[in-house]
Design a protein around this motif. Structure first.
Motif, PDB file in Angstrom:
ATOM      1  N   ALA A 160      40.108-113.082 -34.030  1.00 43.59           N
ATOM      2  CA  ALA A 160      41.452-112.950 -34.602  1.00 43.59           C
ATOM      3  C   ALA A 160      41.824-114.129 -35.496  1.00 43.59           C
ATOM      4  O   ALA A 160      42.950-114.190 -35.994  1.00 43.59           O
ATOM      5  N   LYS A 162      42.141-117.224 -34.466  1.00 40.95           N
ATOM      6  CA  LYS A 162      43.073-118.076 -33.730  1.00 40.95           C
ATOM      7  C   LYS A 162      42.377-118.827 -32.599  1.00 40.95           C
ATOM      8  O   LYS A 162      42.976-119.107 -31.559  1.00 40.95           O
ATOM      9  N   GLU A 196      50.990-117.396 -31.451  1.00 44.45           N
ATOM     10  CA  GLU A 196      51.651-116.402 -32.284  1.00 44.45           C
ATOM     11  C   GLU A 196      50.664-115.381 -32.840  1.00 44.45           C
ATOM     12  O   GLU A 196      49.659-115.738 -33.470  1.00 44.45           O
ATOM     13  N   GLY A 197      50.915-114.121 -32.573  1.00 49.78           N
ATOM     14  CA  GLY A 197      50.136-113.046 -33.155  1.00 49.78           C
ATOM     15  C   GLY A 197      48.808-112.754 -32.483  1.00 49.78           C
ATOM     16  O   GLY A 197      48.056-111.891 -32.952  1.00 49.78           O
ATOM     17  N   LEU A 198      48.479-113.425 -31.386  1.00 53.62           N
ATOM     18  CA  LEU A 198      47.173-113.220 -30.766  1.00 53.62           C
ATOM     19  C   LEU A 198      47.154-112.051 -29.784  1.00 53.62           C
ATOM     20  O   LEU A 198      46.155-111.333 -29.696  1.00 53.62           O
ATOM     21  N   ASP A 199      48.221-111.859 -29.042  1.00 50.16           N
ATOM     22  CA  ASP A 199      48.241-110.826 -28.010  1.00 50.16           C
ATOM     23  C   ASP A 199      48.406-109.453 -28.654  1.00 50.16           C
ATOM     24  O   ASP A 199      49.511-108.928 -28.802  1.00 50.16           O
ATOM     25  N   THR A 200      47.291-108.876 -29.060  1.00 53.43           N
ATOM     26  CA  THR A 200      47.260-107.571 -29.714  1.00 53.43           C
ATOM     27  C   THR A 200      46.384-106.621 -28.894  1.00 53.43           C
ATOM     28  O   THR A 200      45.613-107.058 -28.040  1.00 53.43           O
ATOM     29  N   PRO A 201      46.472-105.329 -29.155  1.00 52.67           N
ATOM     30  CA  PRO A 201      45.580-104.389 -28.461  1.00 52.67           C
ATOM     31  C   PRO A 201      44.101-104.728 -28.663  1.00 52.67           C
ATOM     32  O   PRO A 201      43.300-104.586 -27.733  1.00 52.67           O
ATOM     33  N   ALA A 202      43.739-105.169 -29.866  1.00 52.11           N
ATOM     34  CA  ALA A 202      42.334-105.513 -30.137  1.00 52.11           C
ATOM     35  C   ALA A 202      41.891-106.701 -29.284  1.00 52.11           C
ATOM     36  O   ALA A 202      40.788-106.693 -28.721  1.00 52.11           O
ATOM     37  N   PHE A 203      42.754-107.707 -29.179  1.00 49.87           N
ATOM     38  CA  PHE A 203      42.415-108.876 -28.364  1.00 49.87           C
ATOM     39  C   PHE A 203      42.311-108.476 -26.900  1.00 49.87           C
ATOM     40  O   PHE A 203      41.357-108.866 -26.207  1.00 49.87           O
ATOM     41  N   ARG A 204      43.270-107.711 -26.413  1.00 47.88           N
ATOM     42  CA  ARG A 204      43.248-107.295 -25.005  1.00 47.88           C
ATOM     43  C   ARG A 204      41.982-106.502 -24.683  1.00 47.88           C
ATOM     44  O   ARG A 204      41.351-106.720 -23.648  1.00 47.88           O
TER      45      ARG A 204
END
Length: 289
Positions: A160, A162, A196-204
């Motif tokens: 991501a 980050k 900021e902006g890291l917790d996304t469906p792709a990251f999860r």
């Protein structure tokens, strides 16, 4: 005959108890040998204490293999030999800081929390680039899977763009060494909320599926094969600087001096990737909790 049989049973039981006790003592001794107290850095980094360098655990299975970790999927933007280095900073920076770390390692957290601002300052000024390598030796030494799970999550953060802020959040929120809290993917996702902006469906999905587990284990194999004494292993242009560089102990002042000496007469780096590597920022609440 029954008396003879009972006597043999007692002897067999005594031998088994002796073998078990010897095995326990051997394990205790091995744990003692794995802890190398880095007393030289106490006070030098302005810390109350340094838990110690955790020596590489030779001969004990620490999950270093890759056969059961699924396909080897490297995170985006990795570099170096076998694509095991996560780069942060300008590619043409005059000096390279190479860091081998384990997210469960207390001495790694002490190093990071003491020198974080200085490393970021020099990286942003184009004076150094950092190449992070991830290890999982404490999973083998202490049991559990927190080193692997956290390293996979950090690799997901690299996807991501980050990695750097998430790396910092993990060390600012590191649990006590015996507490395998990072084995909980939910906790790792919770901490991603501080970036900021890291917790996304792709990251999860990346975290929960262990997308980069095989890559992390390959990195740990490289650490073990490298003959390093423990984590953190920190090198400036290939020369070890933690806990000392020659006869000088590491400190913020000495680290800045060493970089300045190494960069004398060289221009700062300016060539940064178009897509941010280690971009983003940790939120103000990214403090121990």
């Amino acid at each position: 005959m029954r008396g003879v049989s009972d006597n043999q049973e007692r002897k067999r039981g005594a031998r088994e108890r002796l073998q078990q006790e010897r095995a326990r003592e051997k394990a205790r001794e091995k744990r003692r040998r794995t802890l190398i107290v880095a007393s030289a850095v106490v006070g030098v980094l302005g810390l109350a204490a340094v838990a110690g360098l955790v020596a590489a655990n030779s001969g004990e299975d620490d999950g270093g293999g890759t056969s059961d970790a699924g396909p080897l999927l490297a995170p985006s933007g990795v570099q170096g030999e076998e694509e095991l280095a996560i780069p942060v900073g300008a590619a043409d920076a005059p000096s390279t800081l190479t860091v081998w770390e384990d997210f469960r390692c207390p001495a790694c957290a002490q190093f990071e929390n003491a020198l974080r601002e200085t490393i970021h300052e020099l990286e942003k000024a184009g004076q150094i680039k950092i190449e992070y390598h991830l290890a999982t030796i404490i999973d083998g030494n202490m049991g559990g899977s927190g080193s692997l799970r956290a390293a996979n999550a950090a690799a997901c953060a690299q996807d991501a763009g980050k990695f750097a802020p998430y790396h910092d959040v993990l060390y600012m929120n590191q649990p006590p060494e015996p507490d395998d809290a990072f084995a909980d993917n939910g906790r790792l996702i919770e901490l991603a909320g501080k970036v900021e902006g890291l917790d996304t469906p792709a990251f999860r999905s990346c975290v929960e599926e262990g997308k980069h587990d095989a890559w992390v284990k390959k990195s740990n194999d490289a650490f073990r094969a490298g003959g390093f004494s423990g984590t953190p292993t920190v090198q400036l242009n290939g020369e070890s600087i933690f806990p000392t560089k020659g006869k000088e102990q590491i400190s913020v002042e000495n680290f800045k001096k060493w970089v300045k000496e190494a960069n004398e007469g060289k221009p700062p780096g300016t060539r940064r990737p178009a897509a941010p590597t280690g971009g983003g920022s940790a939120s103000p609440e990214a403090s121990p909790s």
